[in-house]
Design an enzyme around this catalytic site. Structure first.
Site, PDB file in Angstrom:
ATOM      1  N   SER A  28       0.818  -1.207   0.000  1.00 43.88           N
ATOM      2  CA  SER A  28       0.000   0.000   0.000  1.00 43.88           C
ATOM      3  C   SER A  28       0.858   1.267   0.000  1.00 43.88           C
ATOM      4  O   SER A  28       1.646   1.483  -0.910  1.00 43.88           O
ATOM      5  CB  SER A  28      -0.947  -0.050   1.207  1.00 43.88           C
ATOM      6  N   HIS A  43      -2.809  -1.101  -4.695  1.00 47.21           N
ATOM      7  CA  HIS A  43      -4.269  -0.993  -4.831  1.00 47.21           C
ATOM      8  C   HIS A  43      -4.688   0.469  -4.724  1.00 47.21           C
ATOM      9  O   HIS A  43      -3.913   1.305  -4.259  1.00 47.21           O
ATOM     10  CB  HIS A  43      -4.980  -1.838  -3.753  1.00 47.21           C
TER      11      HIS A  43
END
Length: 244
Positions: free
Chosen positions: A122, A145
């Site tokens: 992340s 993501h």
């Protein structure tokens, strides 16, 4: 020779202090003794979840960004520190806090190396690529993501515009500080079918290098060699000499 009064008590006290120090090292660090001696390399560890403006529950393993920023400032100002190594094993966390750390690392004047061990997920991705050179362990992973919101969300167009702008900040930073293209990074970010409950991609060691996110697969030895090499190159450049 006459014995010195209280010497036995002093010896016992010293012995007790040593035992307590060893016990504290075992409890805090999991080892009986720590490596002593000064180093010209400052090691910054980012583990667990990057904690931002909201305090996370005590059972969470966290890295607080307000602790890291003063350390980076101190490393930049300290003339004895010639290079900075960032070791990552993080699940991600607060986006603004992560970007603040990444910007601090990217703007250091001293050579920097990032080593991803375990995971650099992340918001850990921008931190990993912010260094001058990045290395990832063969078994380490990076999850890419889209940015997500949690808590109370006001369902108005401005909320989604803000989210989109923040996501663009992440994309721009990653593509600027690595060799991955914007198209490829967004393709990995929005891929469906790979993550069970989310969209995105989990990239493992060699694939991160193949996509251009990370410079090479390796470990701590490779990271220290690369950092020392860059430190020496900077010394030669500052002295006006030639490096082969």
């Amino acid at each position: 020779m006459a014995s010195v009064p209280g010497s036995k008590e002093q010896e016992q006290g010293t012995e007790e202090a040593k035992k307590n120090a060893v016990l504290e090292n075992i409890q805090q660090l999991g080892q009986t003794n720590t490596v002593s001696g000064e180093s010209n390399i400052f090691c910054l560890t980012i583990i667990g979840q990057v904690e931002g403006h909201i305090v996370l529950p005590p059972q969470n393993k966290t890295t607080k960004y307000e602790h890291l920023i003063p350390q980076l400032v101190a490393a930049e100002q300290n003339s004895k520190i010639e290079g900075v190594m960032i070791i990552l094993n993080t699940v991600g966390g607060d986006v603004e806090a992560g970007l603040a750390i990444a910007e601090m690392i990217a703007t250091l004047s001293k050579p920097t190396i990032a080593l991803v061990l375990g995971g650099g997920h992340s918001i850990g991705v921008p931190i990993a690529v912010s260094a001058d050179y990045s290395i990832i362990a063969e078994t380490a992973t990076m999850t890419i993501h889209p940015i997500r919101l949690n808590g109370l969300v006001i369902g108005v167009p401005q909320t989604f515009e803000y989210l989109d702008k923040m996501q663009e900040r992440v994309v721009r930073f990653v593509t600027k500080h690595s060799n991955v293209t914007e198209e490829k990074f967004k393709e990995l970010m929005f891929k469906t079918g790979e993550l069970t409950r989310d969209i995105g991609t989990t990239v493992i060691g060699g694939d991160a290098v193949k996509y251009g996110l990370i410079n090479q697969v390796g470990g701590i030895g490779d990271a220290i060699r690369e950092l020392n090499s860059r430190i020496e190159a900077k010394k030669v450049a500052n002295s006006g000499g030639l490096v082969q």
